[in-house]
Motif scaffolding. Structure first.
Motif, PDB file in Angstrom:
ATOM      1  N   PRO A  65       0.801  -1.229   0.000  1.00 49.28           N
ATOM      2  CA  PRO A  65       0.000   0.000   0.000  1.00 49.28           C
ATOM      3  C   PRO A  65       0.833   1.278   0.000  1.00 49.28           C
ATOM      4  O   PRO A  65       0.366   2.318  -0.458  1.00 49.28           O
ATOM      5  CB  PRO A  65      -0.817  -0.105   1.295  1.00 49.28           C
ATOM      6  CG  PRO A  65      -0.777  -1.536   1.684  1.00 49.28           C
ATOM      7  CD  PRO A  65       0.524  -2.059   1.180  1.00 49.28           C
ATOM      8  N   TYR A  66       2.067   1.195   0.532  1.00 45.06           N
ATOM      9  CA  TYR A  66       2.879   2.400   0.684  1.00 45.06           C
ATOM     10  C   TYR A  66       4.219   2.250  -0.021  1.00 45.06           C
ATOM     11  O   TYR A  66       4.838   1.181   0.023  1.00 45.06           O
ATOM     12  CB  TYR A  66       3.123   2.709   2.173  1.00 45.06           C
ATOM     13  CG  TYR A  66       1.853   2.916   2.952  1.00 45.06           C
ATOM     14  CD1 TYR A  66       1.184   4.127   2.913  1.00 45.06           C
ATOM     15  CD2 TYR A  66       1.315   1.873   3.706  1.00 45.06           C
ATOM     16  CE1 TYR A  66       0.010   4.315   3.614  1.00 45.06           C
ATOM     17  CE2 TYR A  66       0.131   2.052   4.415  1.00 45.06           C
ATOM     18  CZ  TYR A  66      -0.522   3.273   4.359  1.00 45.06           C
ATOM     19  OH  TYR A  66      -1.696   3.445   5.049  1.00 45.06           O
ATOM     20  N   THR A  67       4.665   3.317  -0.661  1.00 43.96           N
ATOM     21  CA  THR A  67       6.010   3.350  -1.223  1.00 43.96           C
ATOM     22  C   THR A  67       7.016   3.512  -0.096  1.00 43.96           C
ATOM     23  O   THR A  67       6.649   3.806   1.057  1.00 43.96           O
ATOM     24  CB  THR A  67       6.166   4.537  -2.192  1.00 43.96           C
ATOM     25  OG1 THR A  67       6.023   5.766  -1.447  1.00 43.96           O
ATOM     26  CG2 THR A  67       5.105   4.489  -3.296  1.00 43.96           C
ATOM     27  N   VAL A  68       8.296   3.340  -0.407  1.00 45.41           N
ATOM     28  CA  VAL A  68       9.327   3.561   0.605  1.00 45.41           C
ATOM     29  C   VAL A  68       9.273   5.002   1.111  1.00 45.41           C
ATOM     30  O   VAL A  68       9.351   5.249   2.320  1.00 45.41           O
ATOM     31  CB  VAL A  68      10.733   3.246   0.043  1.00 45.41           C
ATOM     32  CG1 VAL A  68      11.805   3.658   1.048  1.00 45.41           C
ATOM     33  CG2 VAL A  68      10.864   1.773  -0.288  1.00 45.41           C
ATOM     34  N   GLU A  69       9.120   5.941   0.198  1.00 44.05           N
ATOM     35  CA  GLU A  69       9.056   7.350   0.603  1.00 44.05           C
ATOM     36  C   GLU A  69       7.902   7.591   1.565  1.00 44.05           C
ATOM     37  O   GLU A  69       8.052   8.260   2.593  1.00 44.05           O
ATOM     38  CB  GLU A  69       8.903   8.250  -0.633  1.00 44.05           C
ATOM     39  CG  GLU A  69       8.891   9.738  -0.307  1.00 44.05           C
ATOM     40  CD  GLU A  69       8.777  10.613  -1.541  1.00 44.05           C
ATOM     41  OE1 GLU A  69       8.734  11.849  -1.391  1.00 44.05           O
ATOM     42  OE2 GLU A  69       8.734  10.062  -2.673  1.00 44.05           O
ATOM     43  N   GLU A  70       6.744   7.015   1.239  1.00 44.89           N
ATOM     44  CA  GLU A  70       5.585   7.170   2.122  1.00 44.89           C
ATOM     45  C   GLU A  70       5.799   6.459   3.446  1.00 44.89           C
ATOM     46  O   GLU A  70       5.426   6.967   4.511  1.00 44.89           O
ATOM     47  CB  GLU A  70       4.337   6.628   1.425  1.00 44.89           C
ATOM     48  CG  GLU A  70       3.880   7.462   0.238  1.00 44.89           C
ATOM     49  CD  GLU A  70       2.845   6.753  -0.614  1.00 44.89           C
ATOM     50  OE1 GLU A  70       2.096   7.456  -1.321  1.00 44.89           O
ATOM     51  OE2 GLU A  70       2.780   5.501  -0.578  1.00 44.89           O
ATOM     52  N   GLY A  71       6.421   5.278   3.387  1.00 51.24           N
ATOM     53  CA  GLY A  71       6.679   4.524   4.616  1.00 51.24           C
ATOM     54  C   GLY A  71       7.606   5.265   5.554  1.00 51.24           C
ATOM     55  O   GLY A  71       7.388   5.308   6.773  1.00 51.24           O
ATOM     56  N   LEU A  72       8.665   5.864   5.002  1.00 51.81           N
ATOM     57  CA  LEU A  72       9.592   6.632   5.834  1.00 51.81           C
ATOM     58  C   LEU A  72       8.912   7.870   6.410  1.00 51.81           C
ATOM     59  O   LEU A  72       9.104   8.214   7.582  1.00 51.81           O
ATOM     60  CB  LEU A  72      10.815   7.040   5.013  1.00 51.81           C
ATOM     61  CG  LEU A  72      11.757   5.903   4.599  1.00 51.81           C
ATOM     62  CD1 LEU A  72      12.843   6.435   3.672  1.00 51.81           C
ATOM     63  CD2 LEU A  72      12.382   5.231   5.819  1.00 51.81           C
ATOM     64  N   LYS A  73       8.104   8.513   5.593  1.00 47.40           N
ATOM     65  CA  LYS A  73       7.393   9.704   6.065  1.00 47.40           C
ATOM     66  C   LYS A  73       6.468   9.354   7.223  1.00 47.40           C
ATOM     67  O   LYS A  73       6.377  10.081   8.217  1.00 47.40           O
ATOM     68  CB  LYS A  73       6.606  10.330   4.920  1.00 47.40           C
ATOM     69  CG  LYS A  73       5.943  11.661   5.264  1.00 47.40           C
ATOM     70  CD  LYS A  73       5.248  12.247   4.052  1.00 47.40           C
ATOM     71  CE  LYS A  73       4.580  13.571   4.397  1.00 47.40           C
ATOM     72  NZ  LYS A  73       3.859  14.141   3.225  1.00 47.40           N
ATOM     73  N   ARG A  74       5.794   8.209   7.128  1.00 52.62           N
ATOM     74  CA  ARG A  74       4.880   7.778   8.188  1.00 52.62           C
ATOM     75  C   ARG A  74       5.634   7.484   9.492  1.00 52.62           C
ATOM     76  O   ARG A  74       5.089   7.662  10.582  1.00 52.62           O
ATOM     77  CB  ARG A  74       4.095   6.544   7.730  1.00 52.62           C
ATOM     78  CG  ARG A  74       3.040   6.863   6.681  1.00 52.62           C
ATOM     79  CD  ARG A  74       2.454   5.579   6.080  1.00 52.62           C
ATOM     80  NE  ARG A  74       1.645   4.830   7.030  1.00 52.62           N
ATOM     81  CZ  ARG A  74       0.384   5.061   7.300  1.00 52.62           C
ATOM     82  NH1 ARG A  74      -0.244   6.079   6.712  1.00 52.62           N
ATOM     83  NH2 ARG A  74      -0.282   4.310   8.166  1.00 52.62           N
ATOM     84  N   CYS A  75       6.872   7.049   9.382  1.00 50.43           N
ATOM     85  CA  CYS A  75       7.677   6.796  10.582  1.00 50.43           C
ATOM     86  C   CYS A  75       7.743   8.034  11.461  1.00 50.43           C
ATOM     87  O   CYS A  75       7.536   7.964  12.683  1.00 50.43           O
ATOM     88  CB  CYS A  75       9.124   6.441  10.205  1.00 50.43           C
ATOM     89  SG  CYS A  75       9.354   4.828   9.490  1.00 50.43           S
ATOM     90  N   PHE A  76       8.014   9.152  10.846  1.00 49.99           N
ATOM     91  CA  PHE A  76       8.301  10.341  11.620  1.00 49.99           C
ATOM     92  C   PHE A  76       7.072  11.215  11.814  1.00 49.99           C
ATOM     93  O   PHE A  76       7.042  12.043  12.720  1.00 49.99           O
ATOM     94  CB  PHE A  76       9.461  11.092  10.962  1.00 49.99           C
ATOM     95  CG  PHE A  76      10.669  10.219  10.850  1.00 49.99           C
ATOM     96  CD1 PHE A  76      11.391   9.851  11.980  1.00 49.99           C
ATOM     97  CD2 PHE A  76      11.064   9.685   9.619  1.00 49.99           C
ATOM     98  CE1 PHE A  76      12.477   9.011  11.892  1.00 49.99           C
ATOM     99  CE2 PHE A  76      12.154   8.840   9.517  1.00 49.99           C
ATOM    100  CZ  PHE A  76      12.860   8.502  10.665  1.00 49.99           C
ATOM    101  N   GLU A  77       6.040  11.037  11.011  1.00 47.36           N
ATOM    102  CA  GLU A  77       4.769  11.701  11.276  1.00 47.36           C
ATOM    103  C   GLU A  77       4.207  11.215  12.604  1.00 47.36           C
ATOM    104  O   GLU A  77       3.677  11.972  13.394  1.00 47.36           O
ATOM    105  CB  GLU A  77       3.757  11.397  10.156  1.00 47.36           C
ATOM    106  CG  GLU A  77       3.979  12.170   8.899  1.00 47.36           C
ATOM    107  CD  GLU A  77       2.969  11.796   7.810  1.00 47.36           C
ATOM    108  OE1 GLU A  77       2.858  12.555   6.847  1.00 47.36           O
ATOM    109  OE2 GLU A  77       2.319  10.724   7.937  1.00 47.36           O
ATOM    110  N   ARG A  78       4.344   9.906  12.848  1.00 44.14           N
ATOM    111  CA  ARG A  78       3.796   9.326  14.069  1.00 44.14           C
ATOM    112  C   ARG A  78       4.609   9.689  15.297  1.00 44.14           C
ATOM    113  O   ARG A  78       4.088   9.741  16.403  1.00 44.14           O
ATOM    114  CB  ARG A  78       3.765   7.797  13.956  1.00 44.14           C
ATOM    115  CG  ARG A  78       2.846   7.306  12.863  1.00 44.14           C
ATOM    116  CD  ARG A  78       2.842   5.791  12.838  1.00 44.14           C
ATOM    117  NE  ARG A  78       2.164   5.280  11.670  1.00 44.14           N
ATOM    118  CZ  ARG A  78       1.962   3.997  11.440  1.00 44.14           C
ATOM    119  NH1 ARG A  78       2.398   3.093  12.297  1.00 44.14           N
ATOM    120  NH2 ARG A  78       1.334   3.591  10.352  1.00 44.14           N
ATOM    121  N   SER A  79       5.904   9.910  15.096  1.00 43.40           N
ATOM    122  CA  SER A  79       6.762  10.159  16.256  1.00 43.40           C
ATOM    123  C   SER A  79       6.806  11.625  16.656  1.00 43.40           C
ATOM    124  O   SER A  79       7.314  11.968  17.717  1.00 43.40           O
ATOM    125  CB  SER A  79       8.192   9.653  15.979  1.00 43.40           C
ATOM    126  OG  SER A  79       8.734  10.350  14.875  1.00 43.40           O
TER     127      SER A  79
END
Length: 313
Positions: A298-312
């Motif tokens: 569902p998520y690209t690497v770019e989106e996955g990395l962005k989600r890491c730090f959006e949550r933190s």
């Protein structure tokens, strides 16, 4: 509606699986070693590495349909046991197979085992496939491979469906291990001699892995299959570090040092294994996973990395 049991529910991947199932309204029993405050209505407390813990879980298997087995002994940086391979086997192999036997006896329809891409090997010159001859090179991966072999024997004897998923490095908010180390390096602004690495490595974001696990719970084509997990994009170590920096909003301070020099230096310092993870290639082919399960990450690497730090944040 499926009734699911998830082991290792307080771990990095297990907690994410439980949260997704809970949000989706799926009846889920979360198995944890200690009585922690988790936001799930059905908790089973017990250490599966002990007979009491296994007995506790065995009595909770009915009525359930699927077991997602995530509990394991993962890579240990500083070993404190005299024979690490024996401890890996005790937890990752023996506990897994005892749980699977109990599950089959309780009428569980499907047993999903989260293994490791290390079963295929820890370095390659072409992408691994699920059909490749296994070549585990470390105690952790060997214990997972031995568990896989035992699971297929149980499947043949009992008819319980088995699904095996082999993920590469899993990243996400609060990820432990190698990814967590990379994040700390970038966060501290440490200059790294990794600006000229041209390897290719496959990763999988926690969100993509959880989505794949959920797909394997119900999909009929998942029965008795081995699947490799991944984001479907391969990055060099240099590209990954830069991507982490962009996602964090902090520049990655990378110095372009030739990989050969780094490899030599790491060997002299006794850090050959670490160098292999940073400099070597490890790619996975997820085409079987996508085609057989009608699935795509569902998520690209770019989106996955962005989600890491959006949550933190």
């Amino acid at each position: 509606m499926r009734r699911i049991i998830v082991t290792g529910s307080s771990g990095f991947v297990g907690s994410a699986v439980c949260h997704r199932l809970w949000v989706d309204g799926v009846h889920t029993k979360a198995v944890i070693r200690n009585k922690l405050e988790l936001p799930y209505p059905n908790l089973v407390v017990g250490d599966l590495a002990t007979s009491n813990g296994m007995d506790c879980l065995a009595s909770s298997l009915r009525p359930s349909d699927v077991v997602v087995h995530l509990a394991s002994r993962a890579h240990v940086v500083s070993e404190e046991v005299p024979e690490p391979i024996a401890e890996y086997r005790r937890i990752n192999t023996n506990v897994t197979l005892e749980l699977a036997k109990q599950a089959a006896q309780a009428g569980i329809k499907r047993f999903i085992f989260i293994s490791s891409i290390g079963v295929n090997g820890n370095i390659n010159t072409r992408p691994f496939t699920a059909e490749d001859q296994p070549n585990p090179a470390e105690p952790y991966a060997l214990s997972k491979w031995e568990a896989e072999q035992g699971l297929w024997q149980i499947q043949q004897e009992t008819g319980m469906e088995v699904v095996i998923i082999r993920p590469p490095l899993v990243y996400g908010p609060g990820a432990p291990g190698n990814f967590g180390s990379l994040v700390r390096w970038i966060e501290k602004g440490i200059p790294l001699p990794l600006g000229a690495i041209h390897n290719k490595r496959s990763l999988v974001s926690i969100d993509n892995l959880v989505d794949l696990i959920i797909r394997c719970i119900d999909h009929p084509a998942a029965a008795n299959q081995v699947f490799l997990a991944g984001d479907g994009e391969d990055l060099s170590t240099t590209e990954l570090l830069r991507g982490v920096g962009r996602a964090m909003g902090k520049p990655a301070r990378l110095i372009p040092v030739p990989a050969g020099m780094l490899q030599l230096g790491a060997t002299l310092l006794g850090k050959k294994a670490m160098a292999q993870r940073l400099l070597g290639s490890l790619q996975v082919d997820i085409s079987k996973t996508c085609e057989l399960l009608d699935w795509k990450p569902p998520y690209t690497v770019e989106e996955g990395l962005k989600r890491c730090f959006e949550r933190s944040n």
